[in-house]
Write a protein that holds these residues in place. Structure first.
Motif, short mmCIF file in Angstrom:
data_model
loop_
_atom_site.label_atom_id
_atom_site.label_comp_id
_atom_site.label_asym_id
_atom_site.label_seq_id
_atom_site.Cartn_x
_atom_site.Cartn_y
_atom_site.Cartn_z
N LYS A 1 8.32 -9.95 9.05
CA LYS A 1 8.94 -8.70 8.62
C LYS A 1 8.69 -7.55 9.59
O LYS A 1 9.42 -6.55 9.58
N CYS B 1 9.04 -7.87 12.81
CA CYS B 1 9.79 -8.16 14.04
C CYS B 1 11.16 -7.49 14.03
O CYS B 1 11.74 -7.23 12.98
N ARG B 2 11.68 -7.28 15.23
CA ARG B 2 13.01 -6.67 15.37
C ARG B 2 14.10 -7.64 14.94
O ARG B 2 15.13 -7.24 14.39
N ALA C 1 13.97 -14.19 6.50
CA ALA C 1 14.30 -13.07 7.38
C ALA C 1 15.24 -12.10 6.67
O ALA C 1 14.99 -10.88 6.63
N VAL D 1 15.25 -8.42 8.19
CA VAL D 1 15.17 -8.77 9.61
C VAL D 1 16.45 -9.53 9.99
O VAL D 1 16.73 -10.58 9.41
#
Length: 329
Positions: free
Chosen positions: A218, A220-221, A239, A244
């Motif tokens: 969570k 992360c880009r 995701a 995400v």
């Protein structure tokens, strides 16, 4: 009246993979109404459940065959995985026999229906997997790193080498690739270790507990899924329900999860195309926003309440009206 349901899973909690997550989640969904056991198999010497749910046509074939032969009037469900749909049911006699034996078939996304023999499609239904929504992680105005995650054990079907090779092809100076997963293939583990030693952009975090992996994801880009075959990847759901966006190999199973018009696909095995998408999602705010909107539009499909309702409907129909889905051949 409470019934006994046995879920046969070739994976255990120690494996911490998609099959195990499905088995444990379904057991939790059903325990409010029935007694549920999760086991690696079943033999005629054991007490017979009222319903058997088998994950994986090939790897659970022996348990499904034994149950069907010993108790032909008791219902069974077969949950089809990616290797089932995109490899085994075309070539493996045990997997093909499992299709015929099961009273009902469950697919985890609709694109796989076309892979089934025509005789099996009438007893098939789609049940999307689910994950609880996590509150999106607050992002810094100018982050030090733009982390892109891959969540999946290192084995050939997940094609981790495409993710590893993309690290050397990125142009954005702050892009970093984080790989979560254990080395099921020792050679791929060696490749990950070598890549980590050679490239500051690639970090292999190894296997993490499920909750810890979700929390890392969570933050992360974006998440990359590079698989060559997937039945309906739970990591896509995790995701999407964490806010995400996903960068996905353009395969049938991923299209079944994300939709035909999704803008974040790349050709399977094309590390350069994946690297371009990673650079673009970092640099192009409009592209990032588009993928987030498209993922958000799919989120309702992956709600736990929807999966639980569909599963309970299937189970109740099989237990109360066993002829609803036909009899095995």
């Amino acid at each position: 009246m409470r019934k006994h349901i046995l879920i046969v899973s070739p994976a255990s909690e120690r494996d911490n993979n998609g099959n195990w997550q499905t088995a444990s989640r379904w057991a939790r969904f059903l325990r409010g109404s029935h007694g549920v056991t999760v086991a690696g198999g079943w033999t005629p010497e054991q007490p017979a459940p009222d319903l058997l749910i088998a994950l994986h046509a090939r790897r659970s074939a022996a348990a499904l065959a034994a149950f069907s032969d010993a108790h032909p009037d008791k219902p069974s469900v077969l949950v089809l995985t990616g290797t089932d749909l995109y490899r085994d049911i075309a070539v493996d006699p045990d997997a093909q026999a499992s299709l015929a034996r099961a009273h009902a078939l469950v697919l985890l996304q609709p694109a796989g229906l076309a892979l089934l023999p025509h005789a099996s499609r009438t007893k098939a239904r789609v049940i999307y997997q689910s994950a609880p929504s996590l509150r999106p992680y607050p992002r810094a105005a100018v982050p030090r790193c733009f982390d892109i995650a891959m969540v999946g054990h290192l084995r050939a079907e997940k094609d981790p080498l495409t993710f590893i090779r993309a690290a050397d092809l990125l142009t954005h100076p702050a892009a970093r690739l984080l790989h979560i997963g254990g080395a099921l293939d020792p050679a791929l583990g060696e490749a990950a270790r070598a890549a980590q030693a050679a490239s500051p952009r690639y970090r292999w975090l190894g296997a993490l507990p499920h909750a810890a992996a979700r929390q890392r994801l969570k933050r992360c880009r974006a998440m990359a899924i590079t698989s060559s075959m997937e039945g309906g990847a739970n990591v896509i759901i995790e995701a999407v329900t964490s806010g995400v966006p996903v960068l996905a190999s353009d395969i049938n199973g991923n299209r079944g999860m994300l939709g035909e018009d999704y803008a974040g696909y790349f050709a399977p095995g094309d590390a350069a195309a994946l690297a371009r998408l990673i650079d673009r999602i970092i640099e192009d705010a409009a592209f990032d926003a588009l993928l987030r909107r498209q993922c958000a539009a799919r989120a309702a499909l992956f709600a736990p309440s929807v999966e639980q309702a569909a599963l309970r409907d299937l189970v109740d129909n099989l237990l109360l009206q066993p002829d609803t889905y036909g009899r095995p051949r």
